[in-house]
Scaffold this motif. Sequence first.
Motif, PDB file in Angstrom:
ATOM      1  N   CYS A 143       0.838  -1.215   0.000  1.00  0.00           N
ATOM      2  CA  CYS A 143       0.000   0.000   0.000  1.00  0.00           C
ATOM      3  C   CYS A 143       0.862   1.249   0.000  1.00  0.00           C
ATOM      4  CB  CYS A 143      -0.986   0.006   1.177  1.00  0.00           C
ATOM      5  SG  CYS A 143      -0.283   0.388   2.781  1.00  0.00           S
ATOM      6  N   ARG A 144       2.106   1.130   0.503  1.00  0.00           N
ATOM      7  CA  ARG A 144       3.006   2.294   0.552  1.00  0.00           C
ATOM      8  C   ARG A 144       3.707   2.533  -0.778  1.00  0.00           C
ATOM      9  NH1 ARG A 144       5.463  -0.108   5.719  1.00  0.00           N
ATOM     10  NH2 ARG A 144       6.891  -0.801   4.099  1.00  0.00           N
ATOM     11  N   SER A 145       3.627   1.571  -1.709  1.00  0.00           N
ATOM     12  CA  SER A 145       4.275   1.769  -3.021  1.00  0.00           C
ATOM     13  C   SER A 145       3.333   2.428  -4.023  1.00  0.00           C
ATOM     14  CB  SER A 145       4.747   0.423  -3.586  1.00  0.00           C
ATOM     15  OG  SER A 145       5.866  -0.043  -2.863  1.00  0.00           O
ATOM     16  N   SER A 190       8.815 -16.314   5.296  1.00  0.00           N
ATOM     17  CA  SER A 190       8.321 -15.116   4.617  1.00  0.00           C
ATOM     18  C   SER A 190       7.892 -14.071   5.651  1.00  0.00           C
ATOM     19  CB  SER A 190       7.123 -15.479   3.742  1.00  0.00           C
ATOM     20  OG  SER A 190       6.035 -15.835   4.573  1.00  0.00           O
ATOM     21  N   SER A 191       7.792 -12.818   5.200  1.00  0.00           N
ATOM     22  CA  SER A 191       7.301 -11.757   6.105  1.00  0.00           C
ATOM     23  C   SER A 191       5.898 -12.091   6.580  1.00  0.00           C
ATOM     24  CB  SER A 191       7.246 -10.410   5.391  1.00  0.00           C
ATOM     25  OG  SER A 191       8.489 -10.062   4.892  1.00  0.00           O
ATOM     26  N   SER A 192       5.061 -12.558   5.650  1.00  0.00           N
ATOM     27  CA  SER A 192       3.659 -12.861   6.004  1.00  0.00           C
ATOM     28  C   SER A 192       3.590 -13.821   7.183  1.00  0.00           C
ATOM     29  CB  SER A 192       2.948 -13.524   4.827  1.00  0.00           C
ATOM     30  OG  SER A 192       2.776 -12.600   3.808  1.00  0.00           O
ATOM     31  N   GLU A 240      15.326  -2.487  16.635  1.00  0.00           N
ATOM     32  CA  GLU A 240      14.213  -2.853  17.534  1.00  0.00           C
ATOM     33  C   GLU A 240      13.309  -3.904  16.886  1.00  0.00           C
ATOM     34  OE1 GLU A 240      11.915   0.068  20.070  1.00  0.00           O
ATOM     35  OE2 GLU A 240      10.348  -0.558  18.670  1.00  0.00           O
ATOM     36  N   MET A 241      13.029  -3.725  15.580  1.00  0.00           N
ATOM     37  CA  MET A 241      12.175  -4.729  14.918  1.00  0.00           C
ATOM     38  C   MET A 241      12.850  -6.099  14.940  1.00  0.00           C
ATOM     39  SD  MET A 241      10.675  -4.999  11.055  1.00  0.00           S
ATOM     40  CE  MET A 241      12.289  -5.314  10.348  1.00  0.00           C
ATOM     41  N   HIS A 242      14.163  -6.121  14.719  1.00  0.00           N
ATOM     42  CA  HIS A 242      14.852  -7.423  14.737  1.00  0.00           C
ATOM     43  C   HIS A 242      14.912  -7.993  16.163  1.00  0.00           C
ATOM     44  CE1 HIS A 242      15.920  -8.046  10.530  1.00  0.00           C
ATOM     45  NE2 HIS A 242      15.792  -6.732  10.462  1.00  0.00           N
TER      46      HIS A 242
END
Length: 328
Positions: A143-145, A190-192, A240-242
């Motif tokens: 959505c950000r692209s 995967s990210s999902s 932080e995300m990692h």
Amino acid sequence: MKATSVAPSNLAFIKYWGRKDEALRLPTNGSISMNLSNLLTTTTVQFSAELAQDAVAINGQDFVPDAIEAARVSRHLDRLRELAGLRQSARVVSENNFPSSTGLSSSASSFAALTVAAAAAAGLELPEKELSILARQGSGSACRSIPDGFVEWLDGDTSDTSFAVSLYPPQHWPIADVVAIVSREKKLVSSSKGQLAAASSPFFAVRLGHMADKLKLARAFIQQRDFTRFGELIEAEAVEMHAIMLTSTPSLMYWLPGSVKIMRLARQWRGEGLEVYFSVNTGQDVHLICRPEDVEALTARLRAVPDVTDILINTPAPGARLVEEHLF
Ligand code: DP6
């Protein structure tokens, strides 16, 4: 009708990791990103009464309809078919000009390009907001692209309020994202899938507690073009995300030794006066953010690192758009 779109991948400075609604892909927090000029997906879509089922080819590979990749594309086409009242199947051909599944967010560019091309091929004329809402349902970061340049995915609680808007056009701030490719190895999770584990980290609640402040700071530093404070913020955000990924169940580790090497070097080079900050997504490749005047010095140093197999230089870019040249 046949339509083709080119869409950029994007790098999230403040990241989307965790969802509050799986089916609608609503994130637990807003995120802020920049479109990347040199990581592009081109996708051509044609609906046709002659096709019995969707035919999907990605990067030169034909997928059988029930392959995971093709099924995800078909599910996304269903959203557009429903909106357009169309029953025809489609032929989809998609090409990335960069490696997939190594942490460069190919799902963002892919689902943005698919959304824009399929909407046009279905005869729909949708405003940017609707395209962003649709792209989000294919892959959140897509959505950000859709909008141009520096972008924020608003933290909405419903499908209609969870979409991305442009904060600033690409020309607002000519920073560079120099991507160090350390391996073409595909990530295992995967990210999902990885996102499903986010809430199991004991630190996730802490993270959510300060996301609104982080977003506010990111907006301000981009507006003021305050490179140093921006860089410090986004590097800490990536780490932080990692930390959430590493401490979730199952524990996720996306870095390879080469990724760690580059992250350490970025800090060393910064100490030596080359102001560069890193960000990493779900994969091993490392994004290095620097001022345009430092790109040459940075790439020269990266070329001397044996782990780096490729270097891709990006500047802020427009969002997904239709183009005249089709892939078939
Ligand atoms: C680490 O958008 O790929 O790149 O919605 O399940 O397709 P799905 O996930 P995806 O996740 C992106 C994760 C990230 C952070 C970000 O881009 O904000």
